[in-house]
Design an enzyme around this catalytic site. Structure first.
Site, PDB file in Angstrom:
ATOM      1  NE  ARG A  17      -4.299   3.228 -10.190  1.00 56.24           N
ATOM      2  CZ  ARG A  17      -4.044   4.455  -9.800  1.00 56.24           C
ATOM      3  NH1 ARG A  17      -3.542   5.351 -10.654  1.00 56.24           N
ATOM      4  NH2 ARG A  17      -4.270   4.820  -8.570  1.00 56.24           N
ATOM      5  CE1 TYR A  27      -2.530  -3.486  -8.241  1.00 54.89           C
ATOM      6  CE2 TYR A  27      -1.390  -1.484  -7.578  1.00 54.89           C
ATOM      7  CZ  TYR A  27      -1.755  -2.792  -7.339  1.00 54.89           C
ATOM      8  OH  TYR A  27      -1.324  -3.409  -6.186  1.00 54.89           O
ATOM      9  CB  CYS A  62     -17.533   4.178 -27.885  1.00 59.48           C
ATOM     10  SG  CYS A  62     -16.865   3.888 -29.503  1.00 59.48           S
ATOM     11  CE1 TYR A  98      -9.685   1.303  -7.789  1.00 60.41           C
ATOM     12  CE2 TYR A  98      -7.910   1.533  -9.391  1.00 60.41           C
ATOM     13  CZ  TYR A  98      -8.699   0.737  -8.592  1.00 60.41           C
ATOM     14  OH  TYR A  98      -8.518  -0.620  -8.598  1.00 60.41           O
ATOM     15  NE  ARG A 112      -0.579   2.293  -5.480  1.00 57.89           N
ATOM     16  CZ  ARG A 112      -1.743   2.269  -6.116  1.00 57.89           C
ATOM     17  NH1 ARG A 112      -1.883   2.925  -7.236  1.00 57.89           N
ATOM     18  NH2 ARG A 112      -2.762   1.588  -5.617  1.00 57.89           N
ATOM     19  N   GLY A 150       0.781  -1.227   0.000  1.00 57.62           N
ATOM     20  CA  GLY A 150       0.000   0.000   0.000  1.00 57.62           C
ATOM     21  C   GLY A 150       0.817   1.284   0.000  1.00 57.62           C
ATOM     22  CD  GLU A 153       1.389  -9.209   1.440  1.00 55.94           C
ATOM     23  OE1 GLU A 153       1.292 -10.413   1.644  1.00 55.94           O
ATOM     24  OE2 GLU A 153       0.401  -8.439   1.435  1.00 55.94           O
ATOM     25  N   PRO A 154       4.972  -4.719  -0.967  1.00 57.36           N
ATOM     26  CG  PRO A 154       7.108  -3.799  -1.232  1.00 57.36           C
ATOM     27  CD  PRO A 154       6.353  -4.887  -0.509  1.00 57.36           C
TER      28      PRO A 154
HETATM   29  C1  PLP Z   1      -2.801  -5.229  -3.610  1.00 55.39           C
HETATM   30  C2  PLP Z   1      -2.144  -5.842  -2.458  1.00 55.39           C
HETATM   31  C3  PLP Z   1      -0.818  -5.531  -2.163  1.00 55.39           C
HETATM   32  C4  PLP Z   1      -0.022  -4.501  -2.931  1.00 55.39           C
HETATM   33  O1  PLP Z   1      -0.559  -3.235  -2.789  1.00 55.39           O
HETATM   34  P1  PLP Z   1       0.251  -1.960  -3.366  1.00 55.39           P
HETATM   35  O2  PLP Z   1      -0.678  -0.830  -3.099  1.00 55.39           O
HETATM   36  O3  PLP Z   1       0.471  -2.204  -4.802  1.00 55.39           O
HETATM   37  O4  PLP Z   1       1.514  -1.889  -2.597  1.00 55.39           O
HETATM   38  C5  PLP Z   1      -0.227  -6.178  -1.106  1.00 55.39           C
HETATM   39  N1  PLP Z   1      -0.903  -7.086  -0.369  1.00 55.39           N
HETATM   40  C6  PLP Z   1      -2.181  -7.421  -0.640  1.00 55.39           C
HETATM   41  C7  PLP Z   1      -2.867  -8.432   0.199  1.00 55.39           C
HETATM   42  C8  PLP Z   1      -2.847  -6.797  -1.674  1.00 55.39           C
HETATM   43  O5  PLP Z   1      -4.119  -7.126  -1.922  1.00 55.39           O
END
Ligand code: PLP
Length: 489
Positions: A385, A446, A416, A389, A333, A288, A330-331
């Site tokens: 996106r 994404y 379209c 979003y 983005r 995130g 878990e990065p």
């Molecule tokens: C999407 C997701 C991520 C990665 O999120 P980013 O915003 O891309 O860093 C990590 N863990 C889980 C469980 C996710 O669903």
């Protein structure tokens, strides 16, 4: 009504959008490390000019700076390792493959010492094709099929992140049936949800992911779904319970939300270890981490977030008197997003007149202002996106420099759909014309992953550029690809 000039700051522009002092400048920190303007004024990346890329691969095209990808991956690994060295000996960094995944990227991830996060059988197939060891792969998802769980077990996955009680039993039973134990993390919802500058903390979360940590007062035992899952996992012979997981949002700049979630999970982990006489050696704090899409976005460096998170983990574990679990993150983005720009060719130009209140006057005293629509040869099929979003992006004239005046522009696609916007508001030189190339930075995450064939557009390829050479890592679709699945009349 009068008609305003179209060169100064436009009242149609959002407040945050400044007229750049120099339209040709590549503003930090939107661009990958090797992107600059060459002698002819056109953009180059990894030593290759965008005009060459256009000639060789066509447009639209995702252009990825490989060295930049590797550097961002390493920065996460190195800075989290350093910040957590004295706490748990380092951090396991799982690249979130759903942001952008292909076999080349899996290889880079491995070579830089990271692991891989997947969320479907298809993503596992890419991991398998790339040859990464199953022990370095994680599987997510709120609705894993038996086939996906079995595939994970076949591959000897390092962790299956279980999202519900229902799934916990299915994973345990499938593993037990083959005389094995599945390595399981439990995804919890800590009641912390963060986005960019703020987070909200609630007891209950109304979302499809995870196991709630809020005590369920209607359940007979009065315990939370999270606790029920811990108890069930500890008791199931097909489960090896590694620990807990949370993921609190996306495009987050401030470390506070991560820190609060870490503290909540550690308190819960300590309580569960004591109550059920178990040890959970792992804690995953998810992804995130935010990136810059426009010049006003100010993401924090990985090292700063790592330091803030480490401080909370260190002090909470000390307070609770527990050994710190091994931390993982878990990065997605934040590793791939800024490595890539999308290269488009400009086609049709159109200026519309829009009424808006005159500056410094009462509503009702309207003046007409121009907004120029710059159409490019892609759109919502290669970047969903903005539609999904309301995401903002930025753009520059990429094939040359220009000394022309800035003009408020809206970069739109060729679909379209009137919502088919690539960049809602950006100042581009007045003389942008058909045949010019535009580059939109920050499209590594994404965008390709969410691409579609709407209007039978072929999905673009992805080219990796490094040391003066460019190679396709995912080829673009052809018209034949598009017709392949049509079974005929
Ligand atoms: C999407 C997701 C991520 C990665 O999120 P980013 O915003 O891309 O860093 C990590 N863990 C889980 C469980 C996710 O669903």
């Amino acid at each position: 009504m009068s008609v305003a000039s179209n060169t100064a700051a436009s009242p149609l522009a959002p407040d945050w959008l400044q007229v750049p002092a120099d339209l040709n400048e590549l503003q930090e920190p939107l661009w990958a490390g090797s992107v600059s303007r060459g002698a002819d004024g056109g953009l180059t990346v990894g030593g290759v000019s965008v005009r060459e890329l256009k000639e060789q691969f066509g447009t639209p095209l995702f252009v990825m700076d490989e060295a930049d990808f590797r550097a961002r991956a390493r920065a996460f690994k190195d800075s989290f390792d350093a910040a957590f060295a004295d706490i748990c000996g380092g951090v396991d960094v799982y690249y979130a493959g759903k942001s952008f995944l292909c076999t080349a990227v899996v290889k880079w991830v491995e070579e830089e010492g990271l692991r891989l996060d997947t969320a479907s059988g298809g993503e596992l197939a890419v991991a398998a094709r790339a040859g990464i060891a199953g022990s370095r792969v994680a599987l997510h998802g709120n609705n894993k099929s038996d086939a996906e769980i079995n595939r994970a077990l076949d591959m000897g996955l390092g962790r299956i992140v279980v999202d519900s009680l229902d799934e916990l039993v299915r994973v345990g039973d499938l593993a037990q049936a083959r005389g094995a134990q599945a390595k399981v993390m439990l995804r919890l919802t800590p009641g912390v949800h963060a986005h960019t500058h703020e987070f909200i903390a609630t007891a209950h979360e109304d979302q499809k992911f995870g196991l709630s940590m809020a005590a369920d007062t209607t359940a007979e035992a009065g315990i939370s779904a999270a606790e029920e899952a811990v108890a069930a996992a500890a008791a199931h012979p097909g489960i090896e319970l590694l620990g807990l997981h949370c993921h609190i949002g996306s495009q987050i700049f401030e470390p506070d939300g991560f820190a609060l979630a870490a503290e909540k999970l550690l308190r819960f982990l300590a309580a569960m270890q004591e109550k059920y006489s178990i040890t959970m050696p792992e804690l995953d704090l998810g992804g995130g981490y935010g990136i810059a899409y426009t010049p006003v976005d100010t993401p924090r460096p990985a090292a700063e977030i790592a330091t803030a998170m480490a401080a909370v983990v260190r002090s909470t574990c000390a307070e609770l008197g527990i050994d710190a679990p091994r931390i993982s993150i878990e990065p997605g983005r934040a590793i791939v997003g800024s490595t890539t720009f999308t290269l488009y060719e400009v086609g049709t130009l159109k200026t519309v007149r829009v009424d808006a209140p005159a500056a410094g006057s009462d509503a009702g005293n309207n003046v007409t202002y121009p907004r120029r629509y710059v159409s490019v040869d892609g759109g919502m099929s290669d970047n969903a996106r903005p539609v999904l979003y309301d995401a903002d992006y930025s753009a520059v004239l990429a094939s040359r420099t220009s000394g022309a005046a800035p003009q408020l522009s809206r970069v739109v696609g060729k679909h379209c759909e009137s919502g088919d916007i690539v960049v809602r508001d950006v100042y581009l030189p007045e003389d942008v014309a058909a045949g010019d190339l535009l580059a939109v930075p920050g499209t590594g995450a994404y965008c390709w992953a969410l691409s579609s064939n709407y209007n039978y557009l072929a999905r673009p390829g992805v080219v990796a550029v490094r040391d003066g050479s460019a190679r396709l890592i995912v080829r673009g679709e052809t018209e034949e690809d598009l017709l392949n699945r049509d079974m005929g009349a």
